[in-house]
Scaffold this motif. Structure first.
Motif, short mmCIF file in Angstrom:
data_model
loop_
_atom_site.label_atom_id
_atom_site.label_comp_id
_atom_site.label_asym_id
_atom_site.label_seq_id
_atom_site.Cartn_x
_atom_site.Cartn_y
_atom_site.Cartn_z
N ILE A 141 26.01 -13.77 -30.29
CA ILE A 141 25.65 -13.25 -31.62
C ILE A 141 24.50 -12.25 -31.50
O ILE A 141 24.53 -11.17 -32.12
N ASN A 142 23.51 -12.58 -30.68
CA ASN A 142 22.39 -11.67 -30.47
C ASN A 142 22.86 -10.36 -29.84
O ASN A 142 22.39 -9.27 -30.16
N GLY A 143 23.83 -10.48 -28.91
CA GLY A 143 24.38 -9.29 -28.26
C GLY A 143 25.11 -8.39 -29.24
O GLY A 143 25.03 -7.15 -29.14
N LEU A 144 25.84 -8.99 -30.19
CA LEU A 144 26.53 -8.19 -31.22
C LEU A 144 25.51 -7.40 -32.06
O LEU A 144 25.71 -6.22 -32.34
N GLU A 145 24.44 -8.10 -32.44
CA GLU A 145 23.45 -7.46 -33.31
C GLU A 145 22.68 -6.36 -32.60
O GLU A 145 22.22 -5.41 -33.23
N ARG A 146 22.52 -6.48 -31.27
CA ARG A 146 21.72 -5.51 -30.53
C ARG A 146 22.58 -4.50 -29.77
O ARG A 146 22.05 -3.62 -29.09
N SER A 147 23.88 -4.61 -29.91
CA SER A 147 24.78 -3.71 -29.19
C SER A 147 24.62 -2.27 -29.68
O SER A 147 24.34 -2.02 -30.86
N GLN A 148 24.81 -1.33 -28.75
CA GLN A 148 24.81 0.09 -29.15
C GLN A 148 25.94 0.37 -30.12
O GLN A 148 25.79 1.16 -31.05
N THR A 149 27.07 -0.28 -29.91
CA THR A 149 28.18 -0.14 -30.85
C THR A 149 27.79 -0.81 -32.16
O THR A 149 27.17 -1.86 -32.18
N PHE A 150 28.14 -0.18 -33.26
CA PHE A 150 27.71 -0.65 -34.56
C PHE A 150 28.58 -1.83 -34.99
O PHE A 150 29.64 -1.65 -35.60
N PHE A 151 28.14 -3.07 -34.68
CA PHE A 151 28.81 -4.29 -35.12
C PHE A 151 27.98 -4.92 -36.24
O PHE A 151 26.76 -5.06 -36.11
N VAL A 152 28.64 -5.30 -37.34
CA VAL A 152 27.98 -5.97 -38.46
C VAL A 152 28.67 -7.30 -38.70
O VAL A 152 29.88 -7.34 -38.93
N ILE A 153 27.91 -8.40 -38.63
CA ILE A 153 28.47 -9.73 -38.86
C ILE A 153 28.59 -9.95 -40.36
O ILE A 153 27.59 -9.97 -41.08
N ARG A 154 29.82 -10.12 -40.85
CA ARG A 154 30.07 -10.31 -42.26
C ARG A 154 30.00 -11.79 -42.66
O ARG A 154 29.50 -12.12 -43.74
#
Length: 227
Positions: free
Chosen positions: A154-167
């Protein structure tokens, strides 16, 4: 008394003769013209003063309008450079944060999963309708792994260069040390890239709202994708 009367009569006669003489008439006319000229000069001077004051007021008013216009247009100075800078920033954002293709989403998501490490037994990919500049790609997936690995993912998704947004995020079960989590994550593609992906459109006939919807392709590792 008679001599005095004669004296006044003589004086009056002399004055009349002088005034009625050509020289006298010229002097009278000259005097009248002199008085008229002086009066006209005074009138012209007063009119000029009034006109000059009006001109000064008009010039002052124009200067005030010009200053107000300069103040109003100050934010527009260098607008072309600001627009070009904004365009460059948008292009940089797209290059760094928006995947160039659907396969790039799978690769970058796989790279974040590998750092967990977590597993993604099921995932559904759909695209949102009605987008103009960017098209939302929604990922509805099940993720499993131990608790520390899930948190790293989850932390990796939030800090990824790719724009991932947890809905959305919900715990669906736990067996021993393994945690099962359901995630709804959004990322974005350019409209032409989204159209080329072939992903089903949310709300289209035959599209189911569960985690099995859409492409079932498994995310894979991607080189260079980091926190």
């Amino acid at each position: 008394m008679k001599p005095e009367v004669n004296k006044w009569e003589a004086t009056s006669t002399w004055i009349r003769e002088r005034l009625l003489s050509p020289v006298g008439l010229h002097m009278v006319a000259f005097g009248i013209m002199a008085v008229a000229t002086i009066g006209l000069g005074i009138r012209v001077g007063l009119d000029w003063r009034t006109t000059s004051s009006s001109n000064i007021d008009a010039v002052a008013g124009r200067q005030a309008e010009l200053k107000a216009l300069e103040i109003q247009t100050t934010p527009l100075h260098g607008l072309d450079k600001k627009v070009e800078l904004s365009r460059q920033q948008i292009d940089e954002f797209y290059a760094k944060r928006v995947p160039p293709s659907y396969s790039a989403i799978l690769e970058r998501l796989g790279a974040v999963m590998a750092k967990g490490p977590v597993k993604m037994p099921r995932a559904g990919y759909t695209q949102a309708p009605g987008s103009v500049d960017l098209t939302e790609i929604r990922i509805d997936a099940g993720v499993s792994g131990d608790y520390p690995a899930i948190m790293r993912f989850i932390n990796g998704l939030e800090r990824s260069q790719t724009f991932f947004v947890i809905r959305a995020m919900a715990l669906t079960g736990q067996q021993g040390g393994t945690v099962n989590l359901r995630l709804v994550v959004s990322t974005w593609l350019r409209p032409e890239d989204a159209a080329a992906s072939g992903l089903p459109i949310i709300g289209a006939p035959g599209t189911e709202p569960d985690a099995g919807t859409g492409s079932g392709a498994e995310p894979g590792p991607a080189a260079g994708e980091g926190e």
